[in-house]
Scaffold this active site. Structure first.
Site, PDB file in Angstrom:
ATOM      1  CG  HIS A  59      -2.301   0.548   0.917  1.00  0.00           C
ATOM      2  ND1 HIS A  59      -2.537   1.526  -0.022  1.00  0.00           N
ATOM      3  CD2 HIS A  59      -3.517   0.240   1.438  1.00  0.00           C
ATOM      4  CE1 HIS A  59      -3.819   1.807  -0.061  1.00  0.00           C
ATOM      5  NE2 HIS A  59      -4.442   1.039   0.800  1.00  0.00           N
ATOM      6  CG  ASP A 102      -3.003   4.897  -4.669  1.00  0.00           C
ATOM      7  OD1 ASP A 102      -2.312   4.927  -3.631  1.00  0.00           O
ATOM      8  OD2 ASP A 102      -2.965   5.796  -5.530  1.00  0.00           O
TER       9      ASP A 102
END
Length: 429
Positions: free
Chosen positions: A401, A405
């Site tokens: 992450h 995204d």
């Protein structure tokens, strides 16, 4: 007679020290040129250390699990002639023979009288042990020679307790298993599945298992994992695969689902270059790769390995299938080269028929994505108001992450889904 000293070689890539994973010989063994003496473990691969000479093993320079510096003395061998021992070399004090060492490969006799050490019989083999309960499909660790010996004796290896490194089964363990069977026959008793057990076993975390543990821990500590699961109807792609195998299987080889998944990754990544990337979090640099080097997670006797299908973007289905098969065979046999186990830009992992419904794969750092394949099951689905039986499969994928995204990850997996559900689109340019 002279002494030939073999030092820990410089394996390259700036490596200053390696872990001694396993001995294939013991003190007193006769060895021949090119016979494998030991396995050593780098950060990336297991490496065989062969003998450059014929002779007899005089001393071993370390224990399995020991980290040794490049240039330190690995083993000394008695040879005909002067050998290579210099006055500046310090021989390692001869340790007691290593109990866990695998039996040496039979070698021609060297013209020296072998030294036979007298030992009590109990010191040469483990105590008799009761059969071990393993799953029917579990493949215990054992050398080819031990496997053949067990086959000749009619012993199922999955029932034998191993006393070698990481539970590896040795010839002595086969003898102990036979001895236990004889003892039970004489006493008229047999091991009971309901009998109390008080045995325990300590397995040193060394070699490949140690490297796997370190990499998994590092991945979970450094990356910000998140997983995304999507259900895919693979009926159409499975029909295409069956058709191609029927038509071309005899001449081009059989196709599994993996080459189709590799092709889907290649096509989908064209629109998501941020996912075909590696993140150097120390330098704070993300490198996006045009080439798609797909790591294919492969289970071997020594643990999980990830051989790399290089330039998957330039391979046909059959080319990918052949390369996946070649690399898997090399990894399982321990023959994969270092450059075949490094450099991947994205990883594909599958447990095959054991794939379960959902998994949460751990990233193969420094990559930022790993695509996990779950098993295919037939389920009733509603299509255009009708209940029909379809072949369904989940993709359980994880992403970093810090780089990827959530929306991009979801769109990427949906793109793969669309390609597999309409497999003709895999080949439309």
């Amino acid at each position: 007679m002279g002494t030939h000293v073999i030092k820990m070689p410089d394996i390259g890539e700036g490596i200053a020290e390696v872990e001694l994973a396993q001995w294939h010989v013991k003190v007193g063994d006769l060895v021949v040129e090119d016979q494998v003496l030991a396995d050593v473990m780098t950060d990336k691969a297991m490496v065989d250390i062969p003998s450059p000479v014929h002779g007899k093993v005089l001393s071993l320079g370390g224990q399995p699990g020991e980290v040794m510096a490049v240039g330190s003395i690995l083993i000394s061998i008695e040879v005909e002639g002067a050998g290579n021992l210099k006055a500046s070399d310090q021989l390692v004090k001869e340790p007691a023979p290593i109990k866990e060492a695998a039996p040496a490969v039979a070698a021609p006799k060297v013209e020296t009288a072998p030294v036979v050490e007298s030992k009590p019989a109990a010191a040469c083999r483990p105590a008799p042990q009761a059969p071990v309960a393993r799953d029917a499909d579990e493949r215990p660790l054992a050398s080819p020679a031990v496997r053949k010996h067990a086959l000749d004796l009619g012993i199922q290896l999955r029932l034998v307790q191993g006393s070698g490194p990481a539970g590896r089964i040795l010839h002595e363990d086969l003898d102990a298993y036979l001895a236990q069977g004889t003892q039970n026959a004489r006493s008229g008793s047999a091991p009971s599945g309901y009998a109390q057990r008080h045995d325990e076993e300590q397995i040193p975390v060394i070699g490949m298992r140690r490297k796997i543990a370190q990499r998994m821990q590092e991945a979970t500590q450094r990356a910000a994992h998140f997983s995304y699961v999507e259900e895919i109807d693979v009926t159409a792609v499975e029909e295409l695969r069956a058709h191609l195998n029927e038509k071309h299987g005899a001449t081009r080889g059989k196709l599994t689902l993996l080459p189709f998944l590799v092709r889907a990754l290649v096509v989908a990544l064209r629109d998501f270059p941020q996912i075909n990337a590696r993140y150097d979090d120390e330098a704070q640099v993300i490198t996006r790769h045009g080439a798609v080097h797909v790591g294919v997670a492969t289970q071997s006797d020594v643990g999980l390995m990830v051989p790399v299908v290089r330039h998957a973007e330039a391979r046909s289905l059959w080319d990918s299938a052949a390369e996946i098969s070649r690399l898997a065979t090399a990894a399982r046999s321990g023959k994969a080269a270092r450059d075949e186990l490094s450099g991947s830009t994205i990883t594909l992992t599958s447990l095959g028929a054991l794939g379960g419904i959902v998994s949460t794969p751990v990233l193969n750092l420094p990559e930022v994505a790993i695509v996990g394949v779950n098993k295919i099951v037939e389920r009733p689905m509603v299509i255009k108001g009708q209940i029909v039986v379809r072949k369904m499969m989940n993709l359980s994928s994880s992403f970093d992450h810090r780089v990827v995204d959530g929306m991009d990850a979801a769109l990427f997996i949906q793109a793969i889904r669309g390609l597999l559900e309409q497999p003709a689109s895999l080949f439309v340019e």
